[in-house]
Write a protein that holds these residues in place. Structure first.
Motif, PDB file in Angstrom:
ATOM      1  N   ASP A   1      30.606  38.167  40.101  1.00 49.40           N
ATOM      2  CA  ASP A   1      29.662  37.222  40.693  1.00 49.40           C
ATOM      3  C   ASP A   1      30.420  36.185  41.523  1.00 49.40           C
TER       4      ASP A   1
ATOM      5  N   LYS B   1      29.263  32.369  41.128  1.00 46.58           N
ATOM      6  CA  LYS B   1      29.762  31.666  39.950  1.00 46.58           C
ATOM      7  C   LYS B   1      31.259  31.368  40.066  1.00 46.58           C
ATOM      8  N   LEU B   2      32.023  32.367  40.533  1.00 45.00           N
ATOM      9  CA  LEU B   2      33.476  32.226  40.670  1.00 45.00           C
ATOM     10  C   LEU B   2      33.885  32.706  42.056  1.00 45.00           C
TER      11      LEU B   2
ATOM     12  N   ASP C   1      31.643  39.039  34.600  1.00 43.82           N
ATOM     13  CA  ASP C   1      31.480  37.673  35.120  1.00 43.82           C
ATOM     14  C   ASP C   1      32.248  37.499  36.433  1.00 43.82           C
TER      15      ASP C   1
ATOM     16  N   ASP D   1      37.255  31.345  32.535  1.00 44.43           N
ATOM     17  CA  ASP D   1      37.251  32.109  33.789  1.00 44.43           C
ATOM     18  C   ASP D   1      37.643  31.221  34.965  1.00 44.43           C
ATOM     19  N   GLU D   2      37.202  29.974  34.945  1.00 47.14           N
ATOM     20  CA  GLU D   2      37.527  29.041  36.034  1.00 47.14           C
ATOM     21  C   GLU D   2      39.026  28.754  36.098  1.00 47.14           C
TER      22      GLU D   2
END
Length: 119
Positions: free
Chosen positions: A63, A66-67, A60, A40-41
């Motif tokens: 959020d 987180k990202l 994901d 995801d990063e």
């Protein structure tokens, strides 16, 4: 209508890609850019670098802690996997003049939540 630069995550049906293209948007998939299966990063860094808005079913990406939100994200309700329903939801979403750069949207069959994280 404004042309959007959109990146489709691998969980979005191809019928959505075809519809977005017929609507005049600049659409690529994670497969097109060699990011299938990547973290995801890594995907988020690509979005930031290329100024693309992500369209995904992956929660994901909803959020922003987180990202961090790059160009923007449209997260679809994860229970919605039918291409025709997704297109109807996006048609309603675009009719509102959305999305805007740098914002996160969670789109569900019964509504849209918008989060602006441009601080």
């Amino acid at each position: 209508m404004t042309t959007l630069k959109i990146l489709l995550d691998e969980n979005i049906p191809l019928t959505v890609s075809w519809w977005l293209l017929t609507e005049g948007h600049d659409v690529l998939t994670v497969r097109d850019v060699g990011l299938s299966g990547r973290s995801d990063e890594t995907l988020n860094a690509y979005l930031h670098r290329e100024g693309r808005i992500l369209l995904t079913l992956d929660l994901d990406f909803s959020d922003p802690i987180k990202l961090p939100v790059a160009a923007g994200r449209i997260v679809l309700h994860p229970d919605v996997t039918d291409g025709e329903l997704i297109c109807r939801m996006l048609r309603r979403f675009f009719a509102l003049g959305l999305p805007r750069f740098g914002e996160l949207y969670v789109v569900q069959p019964d509504g849209i939540a918008r989060y602006d994280y441009r601080a």
